[in-house]
Write a protein that holds these residues in place. Structure first.
Motif, PDB file in Angstrom:
ATOM      1  N   LYS A  69      47.746  34.626  34.041  1.00 13.73           N
ATOM      2  CA  LYS A  69      46.056  35.629  35.102  1.00 13.73           C
ATOM      3  C   LYS A  69      46.624  34.931  36.370  1.00 13.73           C
ATOM      4  N   SER A 119      46.972  31.079  49.054  1.00 13.54           N
ATOM      5  CA  SER A 119      47.644  31.730  50.173  1.00 13.54           C
ATOM      6  C   SER A 119      49.073  31.712  50.845  1.00 13.54           C
ATOM      7  N   GLU A 138      45.038  34.643  39.519  1.00 11.10           N
ATOM      8  CA  GLU A 138      44.272  34.261  40.118  1.00 11.10           C
ATOM      9  C   GLU A 138      43.986  32.864  39.585  1.00 11.10           C
ATOM     10  N   ARG A 151      45.945  37.953  45.546  1.00 14.66           N
ATOM     11  CA  ARG A 151      43.819  37.602  44.171  1.00 14.66           C
ATOM     12  C   ARG A 151      44.004  35.752  44.053  1.00 14.66           C
ATOM     13  N   ASN A 152      44.406  34.952  44.999  1.00 18.14           N
ATOM     14  CA  ASN A 152      44.483  33.596  45.151  1.00 18.14           C
ATOM     15  C   ASN A 152      44.208  32.870  46.273  1.00 18.14           C
ATOM     16  N   ASN A 153      42.853  32.508  47.310  1.00 20.90           N
ATOM     17  CA  ASN A 153      42.951  32.479  48.367  1.00 20.90           C
ATOM     18  C   ASN A 153      43.357  30.421  48.521  1.00 20.90           C
ATOM     19  N   ILE A 155      50.631  37.015  43.252  1.00 23.13           N
ATOM     20  CA  ILE A 155      49.459  36.183  43.348  1.00 23.13           C
ATOM     21  C   ILE A 155      48.646  35.490  44.787  1.00 23.13           C
TER      22      ILE A 155
END
Length: 177
Positions: A65, A161, A67, A156-158, A153
């Motif tokens: 996943k 980032s 996240e 979806r992934n702070n 990614i």
């Protein structure tokens, strides 16, 4: 390369900056990315284990996943990307395929008793030019194949980032040294 089967990787016969790669499967299983990063990249140098660790991790990444990808995992990929320069990206200067890096000619013997003497040789086993360049070349090719995943990614992934943006920049334009 990410769509191929993972071969039987002889971790005990592959080197890291601190010895053999024997502990790597357990570190991968436990997602110990910081420790793995120290074993696959050290002071701008990639090691025999590097492309194989990337192959395993990136294949796992395709099933994760996105996240929940950790910052430490992204930093591992970034550390490898920082070590790769354009000097290592000419396929003419390396072995013909990644599997060849597991050829007996490049693997260390299973017995570790003579490791000190092997390291003292002018060119330790597995560090001949074509194999050494291969650690960089195939690591880069694997990271390139993962660019679509890294891009997804990012959206979806702070937490990761910033590192992902830097990684993607490096993969678009390898460092010139």
């Amino acid at each position: 390369m990410l769509d191929q089967q993972i071969p039987n990787i002889p971790w005990r016969q592959l080197t890291t900056p601190y010895g053999r790669g024997t502990a790597i499967p357990k570190l991968i299983e436990q997602e110990q990315y910081t420790q793995l990063a120290e074993l696959i990249e050290h002071q701008g140098t990639l090691w025999q284990v590097t492309p194989w660790v990337l192959l395993v991790l990136l294949k796992k990444l395709t099933r994760k996943k996105l996240e929940v990808v950790s910052l430490q995992e992204v930093q591992l990929y970034l550390a490898v990307a920082h070590a790769i320069t354009k000097d290592y990206l000419d396929p003419v200067n390396t072995v013909k395929n990644m599997q060849e890096l597991l050829d007996v000619n490049y693997l260390w013997i299973e017995n570790e008793d003579n490791d000190e003497q092997e390291w003292e040789k002018e060119t330790p086993k597995g560090y001949e030019e074509q194999a050494f360049v291969g650690y960089y070349y195939y690591s880069y090719m694997l990271l390139q194949e993962a660019v679509p995943i890294f891009s997804t990614i990012t959206a979806r992934n702070n937490e990761a980032s910033e590192c992902l943006a830097e990684l993607l920049t490096l993969l678009r334009n390898p460092t010139i040294k």
